[in-house]
Every structure is written in structure tokens, then in C-alpha cells.
Scaffold this active site. Sequence first.
Site, PDB file in Angstrom:
ATOM      1  N   ARG A 138      45.628  30.510   6.223  1.00  0.00           N
ATOM      2  CA  ARG A 138      44.880  29.546   7.031  1.00  0.00           C
ATOM      3  C   ARG A 138      45.798  28.532   7.691  1.00  0.00           C
ATOM      4  O   ARG A 138      45.636  28.191   8.869  1.00  0.00           O
ATOM      5  CB  ARG A 138      43.835  28.831   6.171  1.00  0.00           C
ATOM      6  CG  ARG A 138      42.953  27.839   6.923  1.00  0.00           C
ATOM      7  CD  ARG A 138      41.992  28.536   7.862  1.00  0.00           C
ATOM      8  NE  ARG A 138      42.513  28.701   9.221  1.00  0.00           N
ATOM      9  CZ  ARG A 138      42.108  29.641  10.053  1.00  0.00           C
ATOM     10  NH1 ARG A 138      41.222  30.537   9.680  1.00  0.00           N
ATOM     11  NH2 ARG A 138      42.618  29.713  11.262  1.00  0.00           N
ATOM     12  N   LYS A 173      49.025  12.060  24.415  1.00  0.00           N
ATOM     13  CA  LYS A 173      47.711  12.263  23.805  1.00  0.00           C
ATOM     14  C   LYS A 173      47.745  13.532  22.957  1.00  0.00           C
ATOM     15  O   LYS A 173      47.088  14.541  23.241  1.00  0.00           O
ATOM     16  CB  LYS A 173      46.631  12.331  24.888  1.00  0.00           C
ATOM     17  CG  LYS A 173      46.490  11.021  25.651  1.00  0.00           C
ATOM     18  CD  LYS A 173      45.487  11.126  26.777  1.00  0.00           C
ATOM     19  CE  LYS A 173      45.396   9.820  27.546  1.00  0.00           C
ATOM     20  NZ  LYS A 173      44.462   9.893  28.702  1.00  0.00           N
ATOM     21  N   LYS A 190      51.658   0.145  31.646  1.00  0.00           N
ATOM     22  CA  LYS A 190      50.255   0.476  31.856  1.00  0.00           C
ATOM     23  C   LYS A 190      49.489  -0.789  32.267  1.00  0.00           C
ATOM     24  O   LYS A 190      50.039  -1.883  32.351  1.00  0.00           O
ATOM     25  CB  LYS A 190      49.669   1.065  30.572  1.00  0.00           C
ATOM     26  CG  LYS A 190      50.360   2.347  30.115  1.00  0.00           C
ATOM     27  CD  LYS A 190      49.891   3.548  30.894  1.00  0.00           C
ATOM     28  CE  LYS A 190      48.521   3.986  30.418  1.00  0.00           C
ATOM     29  NZ  LYS A 190      48.049   5.190  31.138  1.00  0.00           N
ATOM     30  N   GLU A 206      58.446   3.501  34.964  1.00  0.00           N
ATOM     31  CA  GLU A 206      57.230   3.959  35.633  1.00  0.00           C
ATOM     32  C   GLU A 206      56.161   2.893  35.468  1.00  0.00           C
ATOM     33  O   GLU A 206      56.074   2.236  34.430  1.00  0.00           O
ATOM     34  CB  GLU A 206      56.746   5.282  35.027  1.00  0.00           C
ATOM     35  CG  GLU A 206      55.508   5.845  35.699  1.00  0.00           C
ATOM     36  CD  GLU A 206      55.200   7.278  35.292  1.00  0.00           C
ATOM     37  OE1 GLU A 206      54.375   7.925  35.961  1.00  0.00           O
ATOM     38  OE2 GLU A 206      55.795   7.754  34.296  1.00  0.00           O
ATOM     39  N   ASP A 224      46.669   6.178  38.968  1.00  0.00           N
ATOM     40  CA  ASP A 224      45.605   6.321  37.972  1.00  0.00           C
ATOM     41  C   ASP A 224      44.242   6.518  38.611  1.00  0.00           C
ATOM     42  O   ASP A 224      43.756   5.650  39.345  1.00  0.00           O
ATOM     43  CB  ASP A 224      45.581   5.077  37.070  1.00  0.00           C
ATOM     44  CG  ASP A 224      44.540   5.181  35.976  1.00  0.00           C
ATOM     45  OD1 ASP A 224      44.461   6.245  35.331  1.00  0.00           O
ATOM     46  OD2 ASP A 224      43.793   4.199  35.765  1.00  0.00           O
TER      47      ASP A 224
END
Length: 304
Positions: A107, A142, A174, A205, A228
Amino acid sequence: MVETTRVRPSWPESAAVTAVGDALVEDAAGDDITTRWSVPAGAVVRAELIARDPGILAGLPALTEVFRQVDPAVVVEPDFVDGDHVEPGDVVAVVSGPAASIITGERVALNFLQRMSGIATMAGALVEKLADLPVRVLDTRKTAPGLRALDKYAVRAGGAHGHRLDLSTMVLLKENHVAVAGGVTAALRAVRRGSRTESRPVEVEIEVRTADEAREALAAGADWLLLDNMAPRELRAVVALRDELGPGTKLEASGRITADTAMAVAATGVDAMSLGALTHSVQALDLSLLVTEVDASGQRELRR
């Protein structure tokens, strides 16, 4: 076996050893009561790893690592390598040795291989779809906690590109960074000062959401702009601005890009697009490990 010209990424061995060890502990592989009570002591088997879906393989070294940690007596003989395409019914590998060890590790081995192959398959399909356009498909941070190195390896096995590995790799300003720093120009100036102070020359960036923010970031000398959630017409406008004001700056489109919208985004002239879905919304590739031969006496070697 289907030959491929895909570049083979380097296997993240150290991260894989740790991840496999943690997964085996999580699964209590040392106390598999079902196998201990049902499988005859000393039995040996031959098993085949079979593809049930078409796709791109990634994670075969994890298969070997799982059984190395469970029982070094288990022998793994792959017929493919990471980055290869498989079709339903293909025998990906033969696994032979102590029956109990193979069943106990099954598994965990499949969990790694199915997830990683699913990532590679999704990445490969997108790369193939955009093959005629000069745009790079990038991954993001992510990823599944504890599996970043393996997730990003799988993206590269599928033919897409790794971008920012972690928080120390490059500067990515960001929306929240910009808000706290006092705006686009202030944020860029601050990180340039920090880079000089710590003698760490890295690419910078910055995320922008409008053409005005993009203009400001270009004037301030950003290496990359992260565009974005912009519509294609907005992306084209920023591409034109970049060509006029900062032709050396790279443009990355991001934000809810899917396989259905990727072509329209790529056609705008951006240099790259990043998709969190490559690693956070993966559909596992269906693979099975099935015993094909059993020697309960343990007297025979059931390899090829």
C-alpha cells in the site's frame, strides 16, 4: 516500452528515504497483524505491478526504497523508467521475495507511485497541449506537506519545470508582502537592500494584479512579474508593456489556470504559467500490484 526524449530529473534520494520511512511508520508496517496471521511463514511470491490507466510514470525509485526499508530481501525489477508512457495492461515492474514483506509494503509503495505518476501524467498532458507555443509550465509550492521534493520531481518527470523550491530559493513578493511593505516600489527596494546587505543575489518576482501595478514593477526593475488572475486581454496588455518598458523581465501567469484555459493564456505571449493544480489536485494513476506466483515452501526463487 515506449522510448521518450524527456529529460530525466535527479531523484531526491534523501527526501525520499525520509518520506518512505515516515509513511511506513504511519502505516505501522512493523505490526501488520493481518499479514502476520494469514500469510504462511517463509512463503515467497512473484508479483507484477500493472498499469490500469494510460499515463506517465514517476516514483519508481520510491517503489524500490519502500521494499528496501521493509525487507532488503525483496527484489524489484522495473521494466520502465520515470518519464515513460504506459498503457493499460503494461507490466511496470516485477517484485519478488518474501510474501509477507511484499504484502506489507504494497500500500505504501502504491501510494507513492500512484500519486507521483498522476502528477507526471497531468504535467505531461499540459506540456504536450502547449508544445507549439514558447511557454514554460511551472509548478508551485502547493505541494503535500512533507512530499514537496517528490511532488516537484514528478512534475519534472512529466516534462514541466520546477520553479520556486522553498522560501529561501528566490524572492516572491505576494500581495500581503506588498501591502505591509508599503507598495510595489517600496517592496522591491526593500528586498534589493536586503539582498545586498546579506550578499545573496537572487531573482526577485513580484505579484501584480493590474496593468498599473505591472508598469510600476517594470519601472522598479523586477526580474519576474507574477500576473495574478488576469484575463487573456489583460495579460496581452502587460506583455505589450513589458516589451516596451522592460524586455528583460519574465512574465508568469498564475491563478486558477486549468487545462481548458491554458491555451488561451499561453497565446498571450507570457513566458510561463504556473499551476497549483499540478500538485494540489492530482488524480492518482491507477496501478495494481498483484501476486502471480506463490511458493509456500519458500524453496524457490520466483524472479524472472
